[in-house]
Every structure is written in C-alpha cells, then in structure tokens.
Design a protein around this motif. Structure first.
Motif, short mmCIF file in Angstrom:
data_model
loop_
_atom_site.label_atom_id
_atom_site.label_comp_id
_atom_site.label_asym_id
_atom_site.label_seq_id
_atom_site.Cartn_x
_atom_site.Cartn_y
_atom_site.Cartn_z
N ILE A 1 0.86 -1.18 0.00
CA ILE A 1 0.00 0.00 0.00
C ILE A 1 0.89 1.23 0.00
O ILE A 1 1.82 1.35 0.81
CB ILE A 1 -0.93 -0.02 1.23
CG1 ILE A 1 -1.87 -1.24 1.13
CG2 ILE A 1 -1.72 1.29 1.33
CD1 ILE A 1 -2.69 -1.48 2.39
N ASN B 1 0.61 5.27 2.83
CA ASN B 1 -0.04 5.03 4.12
C ASN B 1 0.76 5.65 5.26
O ASN B 1 1.88 6.08 5.07
CB ASN B 1 -0.23 3.53 4.34
CG ASN B 1 1.09 2.80 4.49
OD1 ASN B 1 2.09 3.18 3.90
ND2 ASN B 1 1.11 1.76 5.30
N ASN B 2 0.16 5.66 6.42
CA ASN B 2 0.86 6.07 7.62
C ASN B 2 1.32 4.78 8.31
O ASN B 2 0.52 4.09 8.94
CB ASN B 2 -0.06 6.86 8.55
CG ASN B 2 0.65 7.29 9.83
OD1 ASN B 2 1.69 6.76 10.19
ND2 ASN B 2 0.05 8.26 10.52
N VAL C 1 0.29 3.72 12.00
CA VAL C 1 -1.06 3.31 12.41
C VAL C 1 -1.83 2.56 11.34
O VAL C 1 -2.93 2.07 11.59
CB VAL C 1 -1.89 4.53 12.88
CG1 VAL C 1 -1.27 5.15 14.13
CG2 VAL C 1 -2.02 5.56 11.78
N GLN C 2 -1.27 2.43 10.12
CA GLN C 2 -1.97 1.76 9.04
C GLN C 2 -1.13 0.61 8.51
O GLN C 2 0.11 0.68 8.50
CB GLN C 2 -2.27 2.74 7.90
CG GLN C 2 -3.22 3.85 8.28
CD GLN C 2 -3.33 4.88 7.16
OE1 GLN C 2 -2.33 5.28 6.58
NE2 GLN C 2 -4.56 5.29 6.88
N PRO C 3 -1.80 -0.44 8.02
CA PRO C 3 -1.05 -1.58 7.47
C PRO C 3 -0.38 -1.22 6.14
O PRO C 3 -0.81 -0.32 5.44
CB PRO C 3 -2.12 -2.65 7.29
CG PRO C 3 -3.38 -1.88 7.11
CD PRO C 3 -3.24 -0.64 7.96
N SER C 4 0.67 -1.97 5.83
CA SER C 4 1.37 -1.80 4.55
C SER C 4 0.92 -2.79 3.50
O SER C 4 1.32 -2.69 2.35
CB SER C 4 2.88 -1.95 4.77
OG SER C 4 3.36 -0.92 5.60
N SER D 1 -2.50 -5.49 2.07
CA SER D 1 -3.95 -5.71 2.05
C SER D 1 -4.36 -6.71 3.13
O SER D 1 -3.55 -7.50 3.61
CB SER D 1 -4.38 -6.24 0.68
OG SER D 1 -3.90 -7.57 0.51
N ASN E 1 6.96 9.20 4.90
CA ASN E 1 6.39 8.10 5.70
C ASN E 1 7.27 6.86 5.69
O ASN E 1 6.80 5.79 6.06
CB ASN E 1 4.99 7.76 5.19
CG ASN E 1 5.00 7.12 3.81
OD1 ASN E 1 5.96 7.26 3.06
ND2 ASN E 1 3.94 6.42 3.49
#
Length: 186
Positions: A3, A6-7, A10-13, A15, A118
């Motif tokens: 991905i 993204n951050n 706090v967010q997944p890399s 799917s 990021n």
C-alpha cells in the motif's frame, strides 16, 4: 502489493487478504513445518507447494527456515536451504539450480525509502543464479542478483548485484576476492 502513501505508524502496509494469508501460513509453519523432523524434506516441500511455492526436484528446506511468503518463492533443482535462513520475500525471490543457502543467511527483499515522509515500504526481487553458494550469516538486500557460480562469503553483505560469474565475494560491503576455479579447484 504494498500500500502506497499510508501512515506506517497506524496503518497496514499490505492488504487484508495478504495479511490473512500470511497469518494462516504462520500457523501452518508453527504447527506443521517447524516441528517436522529434519529428514522430512518431502513433507516441507508439500506444505510449501500448498502455499504456492514453485519448487524443483531434490529441494531440501530445513525446518527452521523462515519464509515470509511461500507464494513469492521459486526454487530450482538440487537446492539446499539450511536451518536459520530467513527468506523475507515481500517481492519474489528466485533460487536457481544447484544453490546452497547456508545457516543464518538472510535474503531480504524489502526495505524503506528513507527519503519519503512516511518511510514508504519498498520491495525488490532477489535472484540467485545457478551454482551460487550463500555462506553462513550472509545478507542479500533488495533487488540483488548474484551471478552464476558465485560464492558470497560468511557474514558478507551484498546490497548491489554481483554480475561477475564464478567469483568469490566477502566483507561488508562485499568485494570480489578472486575468481573461482571450476572442476573442484584442481
């Protein structure tokens, strides 16, 4: 697959499907792969193939090998992957015929872009051509190809492709030490 934008704090890399598949693989690795007796190479090949790995004949993957994504792994014929090897294949990793990857070696197909805000995750394939020996605890970074017949010495670090076939490399970063003699060194 990765991905973008993204951050990562706090967010997944990856799917949800990728994360679920890796979770399932982790459970199977822990329960069925890792505790299997050392001589049970056929059993481990079967498990790897069920998870999408493309394996040739006479592949010996030992029980303590850590593979991030079997579905992104291709191994040729007559290949040995020793205990303690890490195959971190966010991008495809290909190991051609008659290769040996010795204990504790690390094939790392992923890193981060240190110039992005990021620290964007990046992945690049790794390719070991025929007759390569990656010695104990050597490191191969993302995007690296090791030419046919090369030896990457113990604890050597290859972060750039090695294009000189039948050569011996050592150090951090790895530098060429000599050309290999073919035919058993006689």
């Amino acid at each position: 697959m990765i991905i973008q934008g993204n951050n990562p704090y706090v967010q997944p890399s990856f799917s949800m499907a990728n994360r679920l598949m890796r979770g399932l693989w982790g459970v199977v690795w822990l329960i069925l792969f890792r505790p299997s007796p050392r001589p049970f190479h056929a059993w481990r090949r079967l498990i790897l193939r069920l998870f999408g790995a493309q394996l040739g004949r006479h592949v010996h993957v030992y029980p303590n090998v850590k593979i991030w994504a079997p579905w992104a792994l291709t191994i040729g014929n007559f290949v040995g992957i020793a205990d303690g090897v890490t195959i971190y294949n966010m991008a495809p990793i290909s190991i051609d015929d008659h290769c040996v990857v010795s204990q504790g070696a690390h094939l790392c197909g992923g890193s981060h872009d240190i110039d992005s805000a990021n620290f964007q995750l990046i992945a690049k394939p790794i390719n070991l051509e025929k007759n390569v020996w990656v010695c104990a605890e050597a490191f191969i970074g993302p995007g690296v190809t090791i030419a046919e017949g090369c030896v990457l010495g113990a604890r050597a670090v290859a972060v750039k492709s090695i294009i000189e076939p039948w050569s011996v490399w050592a150090g951090n970063p790895a530098v060429m030490k000599r050309v290999r003699k073919r035919g058993g060194g006689k």
